[in-house]
Design a protein around this motif. Structure first.
Motif, PDB file in Angstrom:
ATOM      1  N   LEU A 113      46.555 -27.723 -66.624  1.00 60.89           N
ATOM      2  CA  LEU A 113      46.918 -26.866 -67.749  1.00 60.89           C
ATOM      3  C   LEU A 113      46.815 -27.666 -69.039  1.00 60.89           C
ATOM      4  CD1 LEU A 113      49.783 -24.446 -66.703  1.00 60.89           C
ATOM      5  CD2 LEU A 113      47.350 -24.005 -66.956  1.00 60.89           C
ATOM      6  N   VAL A 114      45.798 -28.499 -69.128  1.00 57.91           N
ATOM      7  CA  VAL A 114      45.439 -29.196 -70.360  1.00 57.91           C
ATOM      8  C   VAL A 114      44.361 -28.361 -71.034  1.00 57.91           C
ATOM      9  CG1 VAL A 114      44.475 -31.299 -71.357  1.00 57.91           C
ATOM     10  CG2 VAL A 114      46.039 -31.446 -69.404  1.00 57.91           C
ATOM     11  N   LEU A 115      44.606 -27.973 -72.271  1.00 61.79           N
ATOM     12  CA  LEU A 115      43.762 -27.004 -72.974  1.00 61.79           C
ATOM     13  C   LEU A 115      42.684 -27.707 -73.798  1.00 61.79           C
ATOM     14  CD1 LEU A 115      43.443 -23.933 -73.656  1.00 61.79           C
ATOM     15  CD2 LEU A 115      44.870 -24.387 -75.671  1.00 61.79           C
ATOM     16  N   GLU A 116      41.471 -27.177 -73.705  1.00 62.44           N
ATOM     17  CA  GLU A 116      40.359 -27.678 -74.520  1.00 62.44           C
ATOM     18  C   GLU A 116      39.787 -26.519 -75.327  1.00 62.44           C
ATOM     19  OE1 GLU A 116      37.075 -30.488 -73.040  1.00 62.44           O
ATOM     20  OE2 GLU A 116      36.078 -28.531 -73.140  1.00 62.44           O
ATOM     21  N   ALA A 176      52.795 -33.785 -72.690  1.00 63.96           N
ATOM     22  CA  ALA A 176      52.595 -34.943 -71.827  1.00 63.96           C
ATOM     23  C   ALA A 176      53.555 -34.940 -70.649  1.00 63.96           C
ATOM     24  CB  ALA A 176      52.766 -36.229 -72.634  1.00 63.96           C
ATOM     25  N   MET A 177      53.033 -35.318 -69.491  1.00 66.22           N
ATOM     26  CA  MET A 177      53.844 -35.528 -68.308  1.00 66.22           C
ATOM     27  C   MET A 177      54.428 -36.939 -68.328  1.00 66.22           C
ATOM     28  SD  MET A 177      53.948 -32.793 -66.547  1.00 66.22           S
ATOM     29  CE  MET A 177      53.113 -31.198 -66.490  1.00 66.22           C
ATOM     30  N   ALA A 207      45.717 -42.754 -73.868  1.00 68.95           N
ATOM     31  CA  ALA A 207      46.092 -43.093 -72.491  1.00 68.95           C
ATOM     32  C   ALA A 207      47.047 -42.050 -71.906  1.00 68.95           C
ATOM     33  CB  ALA A 207      46.724 -44.478 -72.450  1.00 68.95           C
ATOM     34  N   ARG A 208      48.024 -41.575 -72.719  1.00 70.45           N
ATOM     35  CA  ARG A 208      48.989 -40.591 -72.209  1.00 70.45           C
ATOM     36  C   ARG A 208      48.303 -39.262 -71.913  1.00 70.45           C
ATOM     37  NH1 ARG A 208      51.447 -41.022 -69.670  1.00 70.45           N
ATOM     38  NH2 ARG A 208      53.189 -39.626 -70.024  1.00 70.45           N
ATOM     39  N   LEU A 209      47.327 -38.873 -72.740  1.00 66.17           N
ATOM     40  CA  LEU A 209      46.598 -37.635 -72.485  1.00 66.17           C
ATOM     41  C   LEU A 209      45.793 -37.751 -71.195  1.00 66.17           C
ATOM     42  CD1 LEU A 209      45.813 -34.813 -73.399  1.00 66.17           C
ATOM     43  CD2 LEU A 209      44.006 -35.831 -74.815  1.00 66.17           C
ATOM     44  N   ALA A 210      45.094 -38.865 -71.009  1.00 63.49           N
ATOM     45  CA  ALA A 210      44.329 -39.076 -69.782  1.00 63.49           C
ATOM     46  C   ALA A 210      45.246 -39.091 -68.563  1.00 63.49           C
ATOM     47  CB  ALA A 210      43.535 -40.381 -69.878  1.00 63.49           C
ATOM     48  N   ILE A 224      50.707 -33.688 -77.446  1.00 64.72           N
ATOM     49  CA  ILE A 224      49.532 -34.451 -77.884  1.00 64.72           C
ATOM     50  C   ILE A 224      48.414 -33.491 -78.233  1.00 64.72           C
ATOM     51  CG2 ILE A 224      47.846 -36.223 -77.256  1.00 64.72           C
ATOM     52  CD1 ILE A 224      49.834 -37.244 -75.182  1.00 64.72           C
ATOM     53  N   ARG A 225      47.749 -33.737 -79.371  1.00 61.89           N
ATOM     54  CA  ARG A 225      46.625 -32.925 -79.823  1.00 61.89           C
ATOM     55  C   ARG A 225      45.532 -33.884 -80.301  1.00 61.89           C
ATOM     56  NH1 ARG A 225      48.144 -28.112 -83.562  1.00 61.89           N
ATOM     57  NH2 ARG A 225      46.749 -27.023 -82.127  1.00 61.89           N
TER      58      ARG A 225
END
Length: 607
Positions: free
Chosen positions: A71-74, A91-92, A206-209, A110-111
């Motif tokens: 559920l990470v939006l692009e 972020a998880m 790094a947190r997004l990845a 995060i955006r």
């Protein structure tokens, strides 16, 4: 007034709280640190209640998707001068994998903007308005960010570009070139917690990845459904997981409040709580679209929250197990499309709805393998539920739809009391005396006889909403789904046909009911009820009709496959709180029922 269509929003979640983002790149709803916390951004309900937008300055075309298995939006913005990609997530917790998804959320949105081709100028507008828009926080510059002080909230916006501050709003125009990445983030804490801080660009990347990998590891471990509508079913499983409050295991009905059942109307409710009723339906859906671990967490929450209260059983709880959900209005908010009042809390917690005994015991029965290890207190609690259903089924109540009128003898409530006793006998009979189980059996049989005698209207030729009523109600479609009657029973077939004929709008979507309910105004067709019709048709062996009905309901999802509660009968536009757990539960369960019906038909034809 907020007028952006409900369908224009996408969901972000850290399994603690939720954000809704529009296809124009604006975060118009964000509640920190829980689903039911006061909003930081509330433009969803009033233009003045705060937002955070990253939007091209000129004309653009937008397209968006969730990254596979997440559920990470692009969102991709295409302009005459270039293309940029906006990737965003709540972020998880660091290193969350598999079943650990959502443990220890940092409360960090995060955006990240990446140039794909050419150059694109973006307008950045950050307007935090905590406490549902009541507070205009004091903004200040920090090295690499902007701080916001107001009330008990401590907000820090990490930004790679300097922002201009004016009247509690921060703005900038930034040009993003091909190959360039700019990461923004909003970090939240309170005065009592470790303070939020500015995050370096490398840390945000790094947190997004890590969050992308967290979602994908959960999906890989938990999702195995491979039948019809595979992608939709698995996506709905992720939506249900996103609506889970990880610290307790509660699942909220929706992450929003007061999105109306009719534009401009007053049927506006706060759905950011966890209903006992959802338990049975969610067990089945998570069994198909996720795994029994998540269902077990939800059941553990429900039994813990409910066991602390005296009978009769409370129908809903806060995500932390809270019992007092007293309702109030927020008169300073105009509501979506002037739909007022905006409500916080939900007075339905005071209602008596006897169906909840059936839902909770059905959930326990569905998880019987896991319940081998439950302690004596939980088992005693389940026995008490069955005893209460056996004695209270005679009483009128407010029913599944929580009508705010006089109590009635709703058919669905009686059927679910039958379910309570039927499942208790299957699950608990060996642990009670024969006299005790005999009382359950006698009550179960009496309920069945009463429903068959009083619930079927010869005048209508169908089971109806309540004893003596001539009003149809879609909840009677649950009778074959819970096993009260087979869908092939002539009375049940007639009821299914009556609902499909008389309780639908011109597009074939199903209303909950059409009789009076003690409230002013109208409502849309109910997507859950339409999926119920598909489910019941599948159980009746009418797979082709079931597929058609399923397609009508699923066709009302938005571009990122999210479903609202209802659809406008005239336009088909999404209505009600969004995204709605019930709608996604209905999709999963109906898809499974159709899959199983088609499998049985194939086996029969090839025997």
């Amino acid at each position: 007034m907020s007028s952006v269509p409900i369908a224009a929003h996408a969901l972000l979640s850290d399994c603690h709280s939720a954000a809704l983002v529009t296809d124009a790149g604006s975060v118009d709803w964000l509640c920190f640190p829980r689903f039911d916390s006061p909003s930081v951004f509330g433009r969803l309900l009033d233009e003045t209640a705060g937002h955070w937008s990253l939007t091209p300055t000129g004309p653009y075309e937008a397209s968006r998707r969730y990254l596979d298995g997440t559920l990470v939006l692009e969102t991709q913005f295409r302009t005459t001068s270039g293309v940029v990609r906006l990737t965003e997530a709540l972020a998880m917790g660091e290193g969350n994998r598999g079943h650990e998804l959502g443990r220890g959320s940092p409360h960090l949105l995060i955006r990240s903007v990446t140039g794909v081709s050419g150059q694109v100028a973006l307008r950045v507008e950050y307007r935090p308005r905590p406490e549902y828009g009541l507070l205009h926080p004091l903004l200040g510059h920090a090295d690499g960010g902007v701080t916001a002080r107001g009330g008990a909230e401590w907000l820090v916006l990490s930004t790679p570009v300097p922002l201009d501050l004016h009247e509690s709003t921060a703005t900038a125009t930034v040009t993003v070139s091909a190959g360039e990445t700019l990461a923004f983030a909003l970090h939240r804490s309170t005065l009592e917690e470790t303070p939020a801080h500015v995050w370096p660009q490398r840390a945000l990347t790094a947190r997004l990845a890590d969050t992308i990998e967290a979602w994908r590891s959960w999906s890989a471990l938990h999702q195995a459904y491979d039948g019809p509508w595979r992608d939709l079913v698995r996506h709905s499983g992720r939506v249900l997981q996103a609506l889970t409050y990880r610290p307790s295991g509660a699942i909220v009905a929706a992450p929003t409040t007061s999105l109306p059942e009719s534009p401009g109307g007053a049927r506006n409710w706060d759905y950011r709580y966890s209903w006992v009723r959802d338990a049975s339906f969610t067990m089945e859906a998570l069994w198909v679209a996720a795994c029994p671990d998540e269902a077990g967490d939800f059941f553990a929450f429900m039994t813990t929250a409910a066991a602390g209260a005296p009978t009769p059983l409370q129908i809903m709880f806060g995500v932390g197990g809270e019992h007092d959900l007293t309702e109030r209005t927020l008169p300073h908010l105009r509501g979506w499309r002037d739909s007022s009042p905006v409500r916080v809390g939900n007075e339905a917690w005071r209602q008596q709805q006897t169906d909840v005994y059936g839902e909770l015991l059905a959930a326990a029965h569905r998880l019987s393998a896991q319940l081998d290890t439950v302690d004596d207190d939980v088992r005693a609690f389940l026995i008490t539920l069955a005893d209460t259903a056996a004695t209270r089924w005679h009483e009128p109540d407010q029913g599944i739809w929580e009508v705010r009128g006089e109590p009635r003898h709703f058919l669905y409530s009686k059927v679910m009391c039958w379910v309570a006793l039927d499942r208790a006998l299957a699950l608990l009979a060996p642990t009670v005396s024969s006299d005790h189980s005999g009382k359950w059996r006698a009550a179960r049989d009496e309920i069945r006889a009463t429903v068959l005698r009083e619930g079927f209207s010869e005048r209508v030729g169908a089971f109806t909403q309540s004893f003596g009523s001539v009003d149809l109600d879609a909840s009677v479609l649950m009778m074959p789904i819970v096993g009260f009657l087979p869908a092939t029973d002539p009375r049940m077939r007639a009821t299914i046909d009556a609902v499909a004929r008389d309780l639908v709008d011109p597009r074939g979507l199903v209303y909950r009911y059409r009789g009076a309910d003690g409230l002013d105004g109208d409502e849309g067709t109910f997507l859950l009820c339409t999926f119920w019709l598909a489910h019941a048709l599948a159980l009746a062996g009418e797979c082709e009709r079931a597929r058609e009905v399923f397609g009508r309901a699923a066709g009302h999802r938005n571009d990122v496959d999210l479903l609202a509660e209802e659809a406008d009968p005239g336009t088909g536009e999404m209505l009600g709180n969004f995204p709605q757990a019930f709608s996604h539960i209905g999709l999963v369960n109906a898809a499974w029922a159709i899959s199983e019906a088609e499998r049985r038909a194939w086996e029969r034809d090839h025997a």
